[in-house]
Design a protein around this motif. Structure first.
Motif, PDB file in Angstrom:
ATOM      1  N   ARG B  17      -7.714  34.807  18.662  1.00  0.00           N
ATOM      2  CA  ARG B  17      -8.924  34.835  17.842  1.00  0.00           C
ATOM      3  C   ARG B  17     -10.149  34.551  18.703  1.00  0.00           C
ATOM      4  N   LEU B 668      -4.601  40.610   6.506  1.00  0.00           N
ATOM      5  CA  LEU B 668      -5.889  41.270   6.580  1.00  0.00           C
ATOM      6  C   LEU B 668      -6.368  41.718   5.225  1.00  0.00           C
ATOM      7  N   ARG B 669      -5.415  42.023   4.343  1.00  0.00           N
ATOM      8  CA  ARG B 669      -5.814  42.441   3.012  1.00  0.00           C
ATOM      9  C   ARG B 669      -6.571  41.300   2.342  1.00  0.00           C
ATOM     10  N   ILE B 672     -10.423  40.670   2.891  1.00  0.00           N
ATOM     11  CA  ILE B 672     -11.532  41.430   2.313  1.00  0.00           C
ATOM     12  C   ILE B 672     -11.774  40.960   0.886  1.00  0.00           C
ATOM     13  N   ASP B 673     -12.835  40.260   0.658  1.00  0.00           N
ATOM     14  CA  ASP B 673     -13.143  39.747  -0.680  1.00  0.00           C
ATOM     15  C   ASP B 673     -14.375  40.467  -1.198  1.00  0.00           C
ATOM     16  N   GLN B 684     -18.784  39.059   3.043  1.00  0.00           N
ATOM     17  CA  GLN B 684     -17.494  38.386   3.015  1.00  0.00           C
ATOM     18  C   GLN B 684     -17.580  37.128   3.835  1.00  0.00           C
ATOM     19  N   VAL B 685     -16.988  36.064   3.299  1.00  0.00           N
ATOM     20  CA  VAL B 685     -17.012  34.790   4.008  1.00  0.00           C
ATOM     21  C   VAL B 685     -15.965  34.812   5.110  1.00  0.00           C
ATOM     22  N   PRO B 686     -16.340  34.439   6.299  1.00  0.00           N
ATOM     23  CA  PRO B 686     -15.328  34.396   7.372  1.00  0.00           C
ATOM     24  C   PRO B 686     -14.259  33.361   7.025  1.00  0.00           C
ATOM     25  N   ARG B 687     -13.036  33.681   7.299  1.00  0.00           N
ATOM     26  CA  ARG B 687     -11.960  32.726   7.017  1.00  0.00           C
ATOM     27  C   ARG B 687     -11.905  31.671   8.094  1.00  0.00           C
TER      28      ARG B 687
END
Lengths: 687, 687
Positions: B17, B668-669, B672-673, B684-687
Motif C-alpha cells: 500500500r 475492492l468492491r 466503492i461507496d 469516496q472516503v479512503p479506507r
C-alpha cells in the motif's frame, strides 16, 4: 512509418488492383511454367541413383540403366493417373481437393500436410542443388553453398512478394533452354560415342571402395536392398509432376485436354532426359559418391583425394567432358541447369501460397494465409515458405543428397491418397452412369488409377523402408505436426463460428447506458471526451478519477468545482497505485447492478506524432483498453485529441501512402457515392 | 499472463500500500544507511593514490601521506559546506534543489545531469571494486570479475524492485562491521609496528619501474603534475558525501541538526580510516600499480611477474599481512569491505529513482520515472540505472581504476554548482535579514561555502586537466547528452501542456453524431455493436462494410436483407484490398461535410483467450484503431464480444492478481461507496 513505407515500396513495387490478375496460358507456355519443377529433377535424380549404387562400388553401376528405366515406368504410370485426375477435376484443387472430396476431410488434411512439407522441400532441394551447380561453375562459391542458397531463397521471396505476374514468358525461355541444352549435350555425346571420340569424365580414373555391408561378393538380399534404395532415390525424378494438375485453371480452353496433353509432353521429355543422362554418364566412366562419404572415393592408386576436392554434379561432369574443347558449352549447360532449378523453387512459391489460401478458406490454416497484400501476393504464405526452407537449408547444410531423403516420402503420400481418391471417384460415378460408352471410359480410367495406386503404394513402402532412418522420419513427423495444427485450427474456427452464430435473442437493445469518462487531469482532451460522451445521451454520465496521489486528486476536485462542470466526478481510491484494476472493477460493479445495461467507458487520449514522444507519456490507456476488452458488457471509446505533432505525422503517412500507391487524394473520395436506393440501403457501384 | 504474474510475484513479492512506506531513522541508523557510499571509498581511494604515485616508481610513495592529508582537508571543507546546506535545505532536494532554486533551471539541469552520471558510476565503481575484493578472497573468481559484477548489479536491481524497506537495520550491521574491521586492523597494525612485529605485505619485495616521462630524476613540473594526478585520484574519497544532504527527511527530529551531526561523524570516521590505511600501507612496503600496466611491477630480480599473478587491493594486502597467522581476520576484513561496497551501490539504487521521480515531477524526465510500481519502488528508474551500470561495467571490463577516471568529474561539477548556489542563497537572505545575530551566522555560513567553492573549483580544474584524456571526457559528453535530453523532454511537456490548456470555446458540444458500425460478417458481435450503437442514439446510424471480395460482399448484402435489419449498410469498395484506408477516408469525408459533428466508429471485436488464438484472427481492428486515433473528430468505440476462451483467460488473470496482492474479490468492491452528497459529486472516503 514513412521510412518503412518507402522501403516497402522499393521492395514490393506499386500496389495492384484485384482485377489486375488473371492471364491464360497456351500449352507452349504452360509447359515450361508448370513443368520446370518436374523437369529440373533431372539435375539431381541421376546423381542419387549413382550415389546409392556406389555403396557397392563402381561395379554396381551396371544396374544404373535398369534402375532408370524402372523409375521411368513408375513415372509413366503416375502421369497416366494424373491425366485422369486432370480431366475429372479441372478446377485446380489438385491432390488436396481429390482426397478431400472422395476420401473425406481427414485424407484431405493428410494430403495437405504432405503438400506443405513437399513445397518446403521443393524449395530447399532445388535451391541447394542450384547452389551446387553454381559452385561447379564459380569455384569461389565452394564452401559458401549454404549462404548462397539462403540468399537465393530470400531473393525468390522478394520477387514473389512483388508478384511475378509477367513471369510466364520469362519462365518459358530458361526451361526450353534447359531442355535443349541437356538433350543437345546428350545427342552430341551420342555422336562422339558413335565416332569413338567420347571423352571420359574427370572422375573416371577414381576408384570407389564399397561401404561396410556392401563388400564384394554381394549377397542377393543386399543386392535387392541396394537396388531398392537406388530406385527409391531415383523416384525423386517424379517430384513436381503434380504441379500441372494444380495448374489446370491457368490453361487456355479446352483446359483439361490441354493440361492432359502437356502432361504427356512433360513425361516424354523428362524420361528421355533422365535415361540419356544416366546412360551417357555410365559410358563416360562416371564415379560418384555421397558427399558425406567422400573418402570412399580414391585416386586410381588408392590414395585419399586432396582436401579441396569438390565433387561436381553429374550433369556438370558430363558437360565438362563432352564440351572439353569448348568451355562455353559447359557454362551454358551448367547455368541453364542452375536457372531451371531456381524456377522449380519458384513453382513452390506460386503453389504454396495458393494451397495456404485454399486451406485458410476451408478453415484449416490461419486466415492471414488467405489475404493478399498490396501486390496481390499472399504475403504471409510466401514469407512462411521462405522461412521454413531456409531453416531446412541451414539444418542440412544445403546438401541435396541429405534433403532428398526427406523429400520423396511426402510426394508419394499425396500420390497414393489422390490415386485412392480417384478410384473412389470413378466407382461413385459408375454407380450412377448408365451410358455404356461413358462407363467404358470410366472403367478404363479406374484401371489406370488402380495400376497407378498399386505402383505408387509399392514405391511408398520401398521409400519408407529404405529411407526412414535416413531422414524420412523427419518428414513423417513434420507431416504429423502440420496435420494436428490444421485440425486444431479448424476446431478453433468451428467453435468460434458456432459461438458467434446469431440466435434470436441477440437483437435485444441494451436497457440503459451508463457512461463513465476517465479523468486524470482537467485539460482539453478531458473536456472533449466529456462533450462527446454527453452527445451520446447516456442514461447516466459521470466522470471517474483514480486517485493514486491524494494531493493531485484534491487539486483536480478543486478545479472541477471551479469550472462548474455539470458532470459528477467520482474518485476511486487505489491504495496499490494501480490505474487499470479499479476502473475494471468499477465497470464490473455497475454492470452487475444492471446486467442488461451497457457500461460505456470514454477514454480521453492525446495523440503525439513521434515514437520518442510516446515514450514520454504513460501508456495506461492502451493497457486499460486491452483489459476492458475482456470485461463483458463494456464498450470502450477512445476520444483522441490530436496534438500538432500528430498532424504532421498523419500528413507524412498520407504522403507516403499516396506515393506508394499513386492514389490521389480525390481518388478514394470519388469512390464513395451515395447511391441511396429505395430500400434504405446505401451501396456503391464498383468503378 | 498467469505465468508472467506468478514470476513477477516471486521476483517482487506482494504489492504494498502507498501508506506502507515511511520510517524515520535515528542517527545511529542513519549514519550507516546514508554514509556507506562515502565510507566505502576507503576501499579504493588509497589504491588510486598509490597507483598514480607509482608512475614515478615506489620512491614517490614518500608523498602518499601528504596527498592523503590534502584530500582530507578538501573533505573537511566539503563536509562543512554540506552542513550549511543541510541546515538551509532540509527538504532533501540535495544539490539539484539548491542549484535549481538559487541558480535557475539551467544550473539545476546541469547538476541533475552530473548526478545521473554519478549514480551510474557509483554503482559501476562500487560493484567493480567489490568484485575485486571478492576475487581476492575467492581465487576462482579471478578472470570472471565482469560477469560477477554484472550479476551483482542484477541482484541489487531485483532486491530494489522488491523494495528493501526493512533494510535500514540490516544496513547498519555491515557498515559498522566495516568501520570496526578497518579501524581494528589499523590499530592492530599500529601495535605490531610499535612492538616491531609488523609484517610486510606480499608486494613489498617487488620493484616498480617508472612510467615513460616519469624517470628519475623527476623535473619539478613533472612532480607537480604527478602529485596533482595523485591528489585528484584520491578525491574519489569524497564521492558519496552528498548522500546525507539528500537524506535529511529520513532523519528523526530535529532533522537538519541530526543530519549535520551525522555529517561530522562521517567526516571523522572517513578521514581516520583513509589516513590510517595510507600510512599503514606505506609502512608495510606496499607496491601497487595500474592493473593495465602490470608489467611495470617486477620481482626483486627485475623479472616480469608470472602470467597468473593477480594484484590484490590495498586493504586486502594489508589484512593479509597484519593477520598473517590468523586467516579469519583476512576473510572478515575482505568480506565486510565487499559487503559495504555493495551497500554503497545500493545507495545509488535508493537515490537515483528518487532523483528520477523529482525530475519527472519537474518535467525533465519521462513521467514513467515518476510512477511507483506494486512494491512502492520506482521500477523504471531502478531498471534504467542497472542497465547503464552494466553497460559501463562491461565496457570497462569491471576495472575500478579506469572507471574512477570517469567518476570524479561529475561529483565535483555538482559540488561546485551547489556551493555556488549556497553562496547565492546566503547573499539573498542577507539582503533581507536585519537581526545582527542571524546576519552573523549567515556571514559565517557564506564564508564556509565560499572556502568550499574555492577548494572544490580548484579540484575540479585539477581533475579536468589531469583526467580529461583518461576518461573524464566521456563523463562530460554523457552529462551533455543527459542535459540536452532533459531540456528536450521539458520542452515537449511544456508544449503539450500549453496545447492542452483549456480555452473557453472548448466546452462546445458537438452538433451531431454520425455513427458507423463496421461490419465484415453478420454474427453476434456485429449485432451487439449495432445494438450498442443504436443505444447511444446517434443522429445518423449506418453500417459500413469494406468490400475486398465481391462474392463475400454479395453474400453479406443478401443476409442483411434477409435479417430485416433496419440499419442501412454501405459498401466501400477497396480495389487495393486495403481495409483500414477506405474507412479512414470515409470518416474524413463525413467529418469534412460537417466539421462540428463527430464521427463515432463502432468496431465489433471478438475476444479470444490465448495468444495462439489471436494469431488465427486478423488483427485489423488494432491497426484501424491505431490509425483512427490520428483522424480528427473521430471517436473509436470497441464493442467486444467475449468468447468462452476469453472468460477463462480473465478468470486466470484475476486469480493471479488476487494471489499476488492477496486482494480478495470483495475487497475492492467494498472500496466503492456511493457517498453522493448534495453537490452532485460522488466521492469516496479512503479506507
Amino acid at each position: 512509418m514513412g521510412l518503412a513505407d518507402v522501403s516497402k515500396r522499393i521492395l514490393l513495387g506499386r500496389k495492384l488492383r484485384s482485377s489486375q490478375g488473371e492471364r491464360l496460358l497456351p500449352k507452349r507456355v504452360a509447359l515450361p511454367v508448370l513443368a520446370s519443377d518436374a523437369l529440373s529433377s533431372v539435375a539431381y535424380a541421376p546423381d542419387e541413383v549413382f550415389i546409392m549404387l556406389s555403396l557397392a562400388g563402381a561395379s554396381a553401376y551396371v544396374w544404373s540403366w535398369q534402375v532408370g528405366v524402372t523409375v521411368a515406368l513408375v513415372m509413366v504410370a503416375v502421369l497416366a493417373s494424373y491425366r485422369q485426375q486432370v480431366m475429372a477435376y479441372p478446377s485446380g484443387g489438385g491432390d488436396y481437393e481429390v482426397a478431400k472430396v472422395n476420401l473425406g476431410p481427414t485424407a484431405g488434411t493428410t494430403v495437405a500436410s504432405a503438400l506443405v512439407v513437399d513445397y518446403v522441400l521443393t524449395v530447399a532441394v532445388s535451391i541447394s542443388s542450384g547452389a551446387q551447380y553454381a559452385a561447379s561453375a564459380l569455384p569461389f562459391l565452394v564452401g559458401y553453398e549454404t549462404l548462397f542458397a539462403c540468399l537465393m531463397v530470400l531473393l525468390l521471396m522478394a520477387l514473389n512478394l512483388r508478384g511475378v505476374r509477367e513471369s510466364a514468358t520469362y519462365f518459358a525461355v530458361p526451361t526450353y533452354a534447359f531442355i535443349t541444352a541437356i538433350l543437345g549435350m546428350c545427342a552430341y555425346g551420342l555422336v562422339q560415342h558413335l565416332t569413338g571420340t567420347l571423352a571420359r569424365v574427370e572422375s573416371a580414373d577414381y576408384i570407389i571402395t564399397a561401404a561396410p555391408g556392401y563388400e564384394d561378393p554381394l549377397t542377393t538380399g543386399a543386392l535387392i536392398f541396394l537396388l531398392a534404395r537406388a530406385f527409391s532415390s531415383g523416384c525423386v525424378a517424379l517430384t513436381g509432376v503434380e504441379a500441372i494438375s494444380g495448374g489446370v485453371p491457368a490453361f487456355r480452353k479446352p483446359k483439361a485436354r490441354n493440361a492432359a496433353t502437356t502432361l504427356l509432353m512433360l513425361g516424354a521429355i523428362a524420361i528421355t532426359m533422365m535415361i540419356s543422362v544416366i546412360v551417357l554418364a555410365r559410358q563416360m566412366g562416371l564415379r560418384y559418391v555421397d558427399p558425406d562419404d567422400i573418402n570412399r572415393l580414391r585416386t586410381g592408386a588408392g590414395d585419399v583425394l586432396p582436401e579441396d576436392f569438390a565433387q561436381q554434379p553429374v550433369i556438370a561432369q558430363i558437360a565438362g567432358a563432352v564440351f572439353d574443347g569448348f568451355p562455353p558449352g559447359f557454362y551454358i549447360v551448367v547455368s541453364v541447369t542452375g536457372l531451371v532449378l531456381v524456377l522449380a523453387a519458384n513453382t513452390a512459391f506460386n503453389g504454396f501460397p495458393v494451397l495456404g489460401s485454399i486451406l485458410a478458406h476451408d478453415g484449416y490454416a490461419p486466415r492471414a494465409l488467405g489475404s493478399r497484400g498490396g501486390r496481390l501476393a499472399y504475403t504471409n504464405g510466401i514469407a512462411f515458405l521462405a522461412f521454413l526452407a531456409i531453416v531446412l537449408i541451414i539444418a542440412f547444410d544445403a546438401q541435396t543428397t541429405r534433403l532428398i531423403q526427406l523429400y520423396i516420402v511426402g510426394v508419394f503420400v499425396s500420390f497414393n491418397l489422390s490415386q485412392l481418391g480417384m478410384i473412389r471417384h470413378w466407382t461413385r460415378l459408375l454407380a450412377s452412369e448408365r451410358d455404356p460408352a461413358a462407363r467404358g471410359r470410366m472403367f478404363r480410367s479406374r484401371v489406370i488409377n488402380t495400376v497407378g495406386l498399386a505402383l505408387t503404394s509399392v514405391v511408398l513402402v520401398v521409400v519408407l523402408v529404405t529411407k526412414f532412418l535416413e531422414g524420412a522420419w523427419i518428414t513423417v513427423l513434420a507431416m504429423a505436426v502440420f496435420f494436428f495444427i490444421m485440425r486444431a485450427v479448424q476446431r478453433h474456427y468451428t467453435r468460434v463460428s458456432e459461438e458467434l452464430a446469431i440466435a434470436d435473442e441477440d437483437k435485444v437493445m441494451p436497457t440503459r447506458v451508463h457512461a463513465i469518462v476517465l479523468v486524470s487531469k482537467l485539460h482539453k482532451p478531458t473536456l472533449r471526451a466529456l462533450a462527446y460522451a454527453r452527445a451520446t445521451r447516456p442514461n447516466i454520465l459521470e466522470a471517474v478519477c483514480v486517485s493514486v496521489d491524494q494531493e493531485a486528486t484534491d487539486r483536480l476536485l478543486d478545479e472541477w468545482d471551479m469550472r462548474n462542470l455539470d458532470v459528477p466526478l467520482k474518485v476511486l481510491h487505489s491504495p496499490y497505485r494501480e490505474l487499470v484494476r479499479p476502473i475494471v472493477d468499477y465497470a464490473v460493479e455497475i454492470r452487475s447492478a444492471s446486467p442488461r445495461g451497457v457500461v460505456a467507458v470514454y477514454i480521453p487520449e492525446y495523440v503525439v506524432g513521434h515514437w520518442w514522444e510516446q515514450l514520454l507519456h504513460n501508456q495506461t490507456a492502451l493497457r486499460l483498453k486491452g483489459r476492458l476488452l475482456f470485461t463483458p458488457g463494456v464498450m470502450v471509446t477512445s476520444v483522441p485529441y490530436q496534438l500538432r505533432s500528430s498532424e504532421a505525422a498523419l500528413e507524412r503517412a498520407n504522403r507516403a501512402e499516396r506515393e506508394m500507391g499513386r492514389v490521389h487524394p480525390g481518388d478514394l473520395r470519388r469512390g464513395i457515392d451515395d447511391d441511396r436506393d429505395g430500400d434504405g440501403r446505401i451501396s456503391q457501384v464498383p468503378r
